[in-house]
Design a protein around this motif. Structure first.
Motif, PDB file in Angstrom:
ATOM      1  N   SER A  17     -12.180   7.578 -47.741  1.00  0.00           N
ATOM      2  CA  SER A  17     -10.823   8.127 -47.876  1.00  0.00           C
ATOM      3  C   SER A  17      -9.752   7.325 -48.338  1.00  0.00           C
ATOM      4  O   SER A  17      -8.807   7.856 -49.076  1.00  0.00           O
ATOM      5  CB  SER A  17     -10.465   9.109 -46.766  1.00  0.00           C
ATOM      6  OG  SER A  17     -10.300   8.216 -45.592  1.00  0.00           O
ATOM      7  N   LYS A  20      -9.821   7.121 -52.021  1.00  0.00           N
ATOM      8  CA  LYS A  20      -9.226   8.187 -52.549  1.00  0.00           C
ATOM      9  C   LYS A  20      -7.785   8.358 -52.612  1.00  0.00           C
ATOM     10  O   LYS A  20      -7.168   8.526 -53.464  1.00  0.00           O
ATOM     11  CB  LYS A  20      -9.934   9.475 -52.234  1.00  0.00           C
ATOM     12  CG  LYS A  20     -11.435   9.615 -52.344  1.00  0.00           C
ATOM     13  CD  LYS A  20     -11.989  10.718 -51.673  1.00  0.00           C
ATOM     14  CE  LYS A  20     -13.505  10.848 -51.711  1.00  0.00           C
ATOM     15  NZ  LYS A  20     -14.187  11.928 -51.052  1.00  0.00           N
ATOM     16  N   THR A  23      -6.187   5.868 -54.979  1.00  0.00           N
ATOM     17  CA  THR A  23      -6.348   6.295 -56.505  1.00  0.00           C
ATOM     18  C   THR A  23      -5.361   7.581 -56.670  1.00  0.00           C
ATOM     19  O   THR A  23      -4.916   7.768 -57.748  1.00  0.00           O
ATOM     20  CB  THR A  23      -7.930   6.998 -56.408  1.00  0.00           C
ATOM     21  OG1 THR A  23      -8.747   5.748 -56.446  1.00  0.00           O
ATOM     22  CG2 THR A  23      -8.177   7.423 -58.044  1.00  0.00           C
ATOM     23  N   ILE A 116     -15.708   9.412 -58.028  1.00  0.00           N
ATOM     24  CA  ILE A 116     -14.207   9.468 -57.631  1.00  0.00           C
ATOM     25  C   ILE A 116     -13.498   9.749 -58.968  1.00  0.00           C
ATOM     26  O   ILE A 116     -12.238  10.441 -58.581  1.00  0.00           O
ATOM     27  CB  ILE A 116     -13.900   7.873 -57.560  1.00  0.00           C
ATOM     28  CG1 ILE A 116     -12.419   7.792 -56.646  1.00  0.00           C
ATOM     29  CG2 ILE A 116     -14.041   6.748 -58.692  1.00  0.00           C
ATOM     30  CD1 ILE A 116     -12.090   6.580 -56.252  1.00  0.00           C
ATOM     31  N   GLU A 119     -13.559  13.734 -58.303  1.00  0.00           N
ATOM     32  CA  GLU A 119     -12.509  14.100 -57.303  1.00  0.00           C
ATOM     33  C   GLU A 119     -11.115  13.957 -57.350  1.00  0.00           C
ATOM     34  O   GLU A 119     -10.397  14.771 -57.054  1.00  0.00           O
ATOM     35  CB  GLU A 119     -13.135  13.566 -55.877  1.00  0.00           C
ATOM     36  CG  GLU A 119     -14.416  14.053 -55.501  1.00  0.00           C
ATOM     37  CD  GLU A 119     -14.935  13.284 -54.400  1.00  0.00           C
ATOM     38  OE1 GLU A 119     -14.491  12.463 -53.598  1.00  0.00           O
ATOM     39  OE2 GLU A 119     -16.161  13.325 -54.014  1.00  0.00           O
ATOM     40  N   CYS A 120     -10.757  12.746 -57.779  1.00  0.00           N
ATOM     41  CA  CYS A 120      -9.454  12.420 -58.175  1.00  0.00           C
ATOM     42  C   CYS A 120      -8.950  12.892 -59.297  1.00  0.00           C
ATOM     43  O   CYS A 120      -7.439  12.882 -59.552  1.00  0.00           O
ATOM     44  CB  CYS A 120      -9.138  10.908 -57.909  1.00  0.00           C
ATOM     45  SG  CYS A 120      -9.494  10.565 -56.311  1.00  0.00           S
TER      46      CYS A 120
END
Length: 138
Positions: A17, A20, A23, A116, A119-120
């Protein structure tokens, strides 16, 4: 051998996490006007992204270096990520960082970087299409 889309997406690699968060913080601060930035500024911002994620991954004291080249690649012996100076890319930068973090396996680097990115950067992700193991602009 490169992994397939199905293999890459089959399992979420459970990215920390804190990675994330780093990022997303970079995205908030440095993604603004990305399309309008010149190559030099994009490269400068990609370096920040790479170092922030590496730091968040608790690799604060390793010897990661970033150099500009004519292709994206990672040299594990020199712990150096090469960024394509003619084609700065967030996803390609994440992929090479994936080699530094997850190892030399193409499967692990592809899976880590694509997850990643999905998700980001969901808005950017939806504008890409699969071409074998790669994601390219539609």
């Amino acid at each position: 051998m490169y992994p397939t889309k199905k293999q890459i997406l089959a399992v979420n690699p459970k990215i920390k996490s804190v990675i994330k968060l780093a990022t997303l913080a970079w995205k908030e601060e440095y993604l603004k006007n990305w399309k309008n930035l010149d190559k030099k500024e994009k490269i400068s911002r990609l370096k920040i992204l790479i170092y922030w994620i590496n730091w968040a991954n608790h690799k604060r004291h390793d010897n990661l270096k970033i150099k500009i080249g004519d292709t994206f690649q990672y040299d594990p012996n020199k712990q150096t990520i090469y960024i394509d100076g003619n084609n700065p890319s967030i996803l390609s930068s994440l992929h090479e960082l994936g080699h530094h973090i997850a190892g030399l396996s193409e499967f692990k680097a592809c899976r880590w970087s694509i997850w990643i990115f999905m998700e980001c950067f969901p808005g950017l992700f939806k504008n890409l299409k699969w071409k074998k193991h790669l994601l390219i602009k539609k």
